[in-house]
Design a protein around this motif. Structure first.
Motif, PDB file in Angstrom:
ATOM      1  N   PRO A   1      -8.482   5.465   4.094  1.00  8.30           N
ATOM      2  CA  PRO A   1      -8.641   5.333   2.640  1.00  8.30           C
ATOM      3  C   PRO A   1      -9.550   6.390   2.014  1.00  8.30           C
ATOM      4  O   PRO A   1      -9.240   6.938   0.958  1.00  8.30           O
ATOM      5  CB  PRO A   1      -9.225   3.922   2.480  1.00  8.30           C
ATOM      6  CG  PRO A   1      -8.730   3.181   3.675  1.00  8.30           C
ATOM      7  CD  PRO A   1      -8.708   4.185   4.793  1.00  8.30           C
ATOM      8  N   TYR A   2     -10.685   6.699   2.656  1.00  7.97           N
ATOM      9  CA  TYR A   2     -11.601   7.695   2.081  1.00  7.97           C
ATOM     10  C   TYR A   2     -10.937   9.055   1.992  1.00  7.97           C
ATOM     11  O   TYR A   2     -11.002   9.731   0.954  1.00  7.97           O
ATOM     12  CB  TYR A   2     -12.867   7.790   2.937  1.00  7.97           C
ATOM     13  CG  TYR A   2     -13.766   8.949   2.549  1.00  7.97           C
ATOM     14  CD1 TYR A   2     -14.584   8.874   1.421  1.00  7.97           C
ATOM     15  CD2 TYR A   2     -13.761  10.127   3.283  1.00  7.97           C
ATOM     16  CE1 TYR A   2     -15.379   9.939   1.045  1.00  7.97           C
ATOM     17  CE2 TYR A   2     -14.551  11.197   2.921  1.00  7.97           C
ATOM     18  CZ  TYR A   2     -15.361  11.103   1.804  1.00  7.97           C
ATOM     19  OH  TYR A   2     -16.145  12.168   1.439  1.00  7.97           O
TER      20      TYR A   2
ATOM     21  N   ALA B   1      -3.192   6.046   7.228  1.00 11.43           N
ATOM     22  CA  ALA B   1      -4.033   6.893   6.392  1.00 11.43           C
ATOM     23  C   ALA B   1      -5.417   6.282   6.262  1.00 11.43           C
ATOM     24  O   ALA B   1      -5.559   5.067   6.124  1.00 11.43           O
ATOM     25  CB  ALA B   1      -3.407   7.061   5.010  1.00 11.43           C
TER      26      ALA B   1
ATOM     27  N   ASP C   1       0.849  -1.189   0.000  1.00 11.10           N
ATOM     28  CA  ASP C   1       0.000   0.000   0.000  1.00 11.10           C
ATOM     29  C   ASP C   1       0.886   1.240   0.000  1.00 11.10           C
ATOM     30  O   ASP C   1       1.701   1.422   0.918  1.00 11.10           O
ATOM     31  CB  ASP C   1      -0.892  -0.003   1.241  1.00 11.10           C
ATOM     32  CG  ASP C   1      -1.995   1.044   1.159  1.00 11.10           C
ATOM     33  OD1 ASP C   1      -1.820   2.023   0.405  1.00 11.10           O
ATOM     34  OD2 ASP C   1      -3.030   0.883   1.835  1.00 11.10           O
TER      35      ASP C   1
ATOM     36  N   ASP D   1      -7.851   9.713   1.803  1.00 12.33           N
ATOM     37  CA  ASP D   1      -6.810   9.668   0.781  1.00 12.33           C
ATOM     38  C   ASP D   1      -7.416   9.774  -0.616  1.00 12.33           C
ATOM     39  O   ASP D   1      -6.914  10.501  -1.475  1.00 12.33           O
ATOM     40  CB  ASP D   1      -6.012   8.373   0.916  1.00 12.33           C
ATOM     41  CG  ASP D   1      -4.912   8.259  -0.125  1.00 12.33           C
ATOM     42  OD1 ASP D   1      -3.925   9.003  -0.022  1.00 12.33           O
ATOM     43  OD2 ASP D   1      -5.065   7.440  -1.055  1.00 12.33           O
ATOM     44  N   TYR D   2      -8.526   9.057  -0.833  1.00 12.83           N
ATOM     45  CA  TYR D   2      -9.143   9.046  -2.162  1.00 12.83           C
ATOM     46  C   TYR D   2      -9.651  10.420  -2.567  1.00 12.83           C
ATOM     47  O   TYR D   2      -9.468  10.856  -3.703  1.00 12.83           O
ATOM     48  CB  TYR D   2     -10.289   8.033  -2.187  1.00 12.83           C
ATOM     49  CG  TYR D   2     -11.006   7.973  -3.519  1.00 12.83           C
ATOM     50  CD1 TYR D   2     -10.411   7.356  -4.623  1.00 12.83           C
ATOM     51  CD2 TYR D   2     -12.256   8.547  -3.688  1.00 12.83           C
ATOM     52  CE1 TYR D   2     -11.046   7.315  -5.848  1.00 12.83           C
ATOM     53  CE2 TYR D   2     -12.906   8.511  -4.910  1.00 12.83           C
ATOM     54  CZ  TYR D   2     -12.298   7.888  -5.984  1.00 12.83           C
ATOM     55  OH  TYR D   2     -12.934   7.862  -7.200  1.00 12.83           O
TER      56      TYR D   2
ATOM     57  N   ASP E   1      -7.273  16.309   2.967  1.00  8.59           N
ATOM     58  CA  ASP E   1      -6.381  17.316   3.558  1.00  8.59           C
ATOM     59  C   ASP E   1      -6.182  18.491   2.603  1.00  8.59           C
ATOM     60  O   ASP E   1      -6.212  19.656   3.017  1.00  8.59           O
ATOM     61  CB  ASP E   1      -5.030  16.691   3.902  1.00  8.59           C
ATOM     62  CG  ASP E   1      -5.108  15.763   5.110  1.00  8.59           C
ATOM     63  OD1 ASP E   1      -6.119  15.835   5.836  1.00  8.59           O
ATOM     64  OD2 ASP E   1      -4.178  14.958   5.302  1.00  8.59           O
ATOM     65  N   THR E   2      -5.950  18.173   1.328  1.00  7.91           N
ATOM     66  CA  THR E   2      -5.782  19.237   0.333  1.00  7.91           C
ATOM     67  C   THR E   2      -7.065  20.034   0.177  1.00  7.91           C
ATOM     68  O   THR E   2      -7.046  21.276   0.126  1.00  7.91           O
ATOM     69  CB  THR E   2      -5.372  18.636  -1.022  1.00  7.91           C
ATOM     70  OG1 THR E   2      -4.141  17.928  -0.874  1.00  7.91           O
ATOM     71  CG2 THR E   2      -5.211  19.718  -2.077  1.00  7.91           C
TER      72      THR E   2
ATOM     73  N   ARG F   1       0.084   4.275   0.491  1.00  8.64           N
ATOM     74  CA  ARG F   1      -0.348   5.325   1.408  1.00  8.64           C
ATOM     75  C   ARG F   1       0.447   5.266   2.708  1.00  8.64           C
ATOM     76  O   ARG F   1       0.880   4.200   3.134  1.00  8.64           O
ATOM     77  CB  ARG F   1      -1.841   5.197   1.709  1.00  8.64           C
ATOM     78  CG  ARG F   1      -2.726   5.458   0.513  1.00  8.64           C
ATOM     79  CD  ARG F   1      -4.182   5.453   0.938  1.00  8.64           C
ATOM     80  NE  ARG F   1      -4.599   4.134   1.393  1.00  8.64           N
ATOM     81  CZ  ARG F   1      -5.174   3.229   0.610  1.00  8.64           C
ATOM     82  NH1 ARG F   1      -5.385   3.492  -0.656  1.00  8.64           N
ATOM     83  NH2 ARG F   1      -5.535   2.051   1.096  1.00  8.64           N
TER      84      ARG F   1
ATOM     85  N   ARG G   1      -8.656  13.241  -1.343  1.00  6.56           N
ATOM     86  CA  ARG G   1      -7.633  14.251  -1.053  1.00  6.56           C
ATOM     87  C   ARG G   1      -8.169  15.263  -0.039  1.00  6.56           C
ATOM     88  O   ARG G   1      -8.113  16.480  -0.241  1.00  6.56           O
ATOM     89  CB  ARG G   1      -7.188  14.956  -2.338  1.00  6.56           C
ATOM     90  CG  ARG G   1      -6.653  14.043  -3.427  1.00  6.56           C
ATOM     91  CD  ARG G   1      -5.344  13.390  -2.997  1.00  6.56           C
ATOM     92  NE  ARG G   1      -4.726  12.660  -4.080  1.00  6.56           N
ATOM     93  CZ  ARG G   1      -4.906  11.370  -4.328  1.00  6.56           C
ATOM     94  NH1 ARG G   1      -5.699  10.656  -3.541  1.00  6.56           N
ATOM     95  NH2 ARG G   1      -4.304  10.778  -5.334  1.00  6.56           N
TER      96      ARG G   1
END
Length: 287
Positions: A28-29, A26, A20, A31-32, A36-37, A22, A34
């Motif tokens: 997963p949701y 982390a 993985d 991360d998918y 934080d961004t 990531r 984004r």
């Protein structure tokens, strides 16, 4: 079948998952999407509580503009390929997305002149009219005005993208080309200059009316979903006008735009005009 060296698989066999990429821990949701961004982009310039609502509403609309551009570009390609069902399905999905776009104005429906005025100066020369995604949608709908490109000369990549969209056939042009290929129009397929503003014709009006009278199922479905898009686009402009009047009255808009006076003119213009005017010509169904 040609036998050769097997193509390497992107993941190993026997149920073994690849490492993985990531970071450890982390979600997963997050991360998918984004997350934080995404959450780092809400940077208000004042402490006025209403500014956050204004900023997020603007960002949501830009994301929806990007989604609609994606959908309408795919639909145009499918019309060019005579995939009417596929194009109609894509356009029907975009109608739901337009409903969300119209509803996004609810976030600003209660913005008073005092609240907007408290942070308006911090917007500087920024105006929603400068959105290149919005302009691209206008071009896809056939609202072609070469003069608007002047606002993007300082952004060469955006200017080039919009110039291509200006000169390309609109979504409606592609639908009318389809009618021509079906032998339903008297004129040849294609407008001489797609970069010019669209002008309605009796030829197109008769073609649509004949299609509806004959009950050509796939083309009627296409016509109806295009009418749905036209109606939602008018609703979006109406809500824009209402929000502007509530927050600004008849003052000039941000960035020196004309504000409500300009929006009042745009509300009166319908895209895909013959799909509205032809309805008085459609003969009653015999079934």
């Amino acid at each position: 079948m040609t036998v050769g060296t097997p193509t390497p698989r992107s993941e190993p066999t026997h149920g073994v998952r690849p490492p993985d990429p990531r970071p450890a821990g982390a979600v997963p949701y997050a991360d998918y999407v984004r997350l934080d961004t995404l959450l780092s982009l809400q940077r208000t310039r004042t402490d006025v509580p209403a500014e956050m609502s204004f900023l997020i509403a603007s960002q949501v609309m830009e994301l929806l503009f990007a989604l609609l551009r994606h959908e309408w570009t795919i639909a145009g390609e499918r019309l060019d390929a005579d995939d009417v069902v596929g194009a109609t399905d894509t356009l029907r999905r975009s109608v739901r997305e337009l409903d969300v776009l119209v509803s996004a104005w609810d976030l600003l429906a209660t913005l008073t002149p005092g609240e907007f005025g408290a942070f308006r100066e911090e917007l500087g020369e920024a105006s929603g009219f400068q959105s290149h995604l919005y302009r691209h949608l206008e071009f896809l709908l056939g609202i072609k005005r070469a003069g608007v490109l002047r606002g993007y000369v300082g952004a060469p990549d955006v200017h080039a993208e919009l110039e291509r969209a200006l000169r390309a056939p609109s979504l409606y042009d592609r639908a009318l080309d389809l009618l021509a290929r079906r032998g339903l129009r008297e004129t040849e397929s294609g407008r001489p200059d797609p970069s010019r503003p669209y002008e309605p014709t009796e030829d197109v009006e008769r073609a649509w009316a004949g299609t509806y009278t004959d009950g050509t199922h796939d083309l009627v479905a296409l016509g109806e979903v295009l009418t749905d898009i036209s109606e939602r686009w008018t609703r979006w402009r109406e809500r824009h006008l209402a929000a502007t009047l509530r927050a600004l009255g008849n003052r000039p808009g941000t960035g020196g735009s004309a504000g409500a006076s300009w929006l009042e003119q745009t509300v009166r213009v319908r895209v895909f005009p013959e799909l509205w005017t032809m309805r008085t010509l459609v003969e009653p169904s015999k079934s």
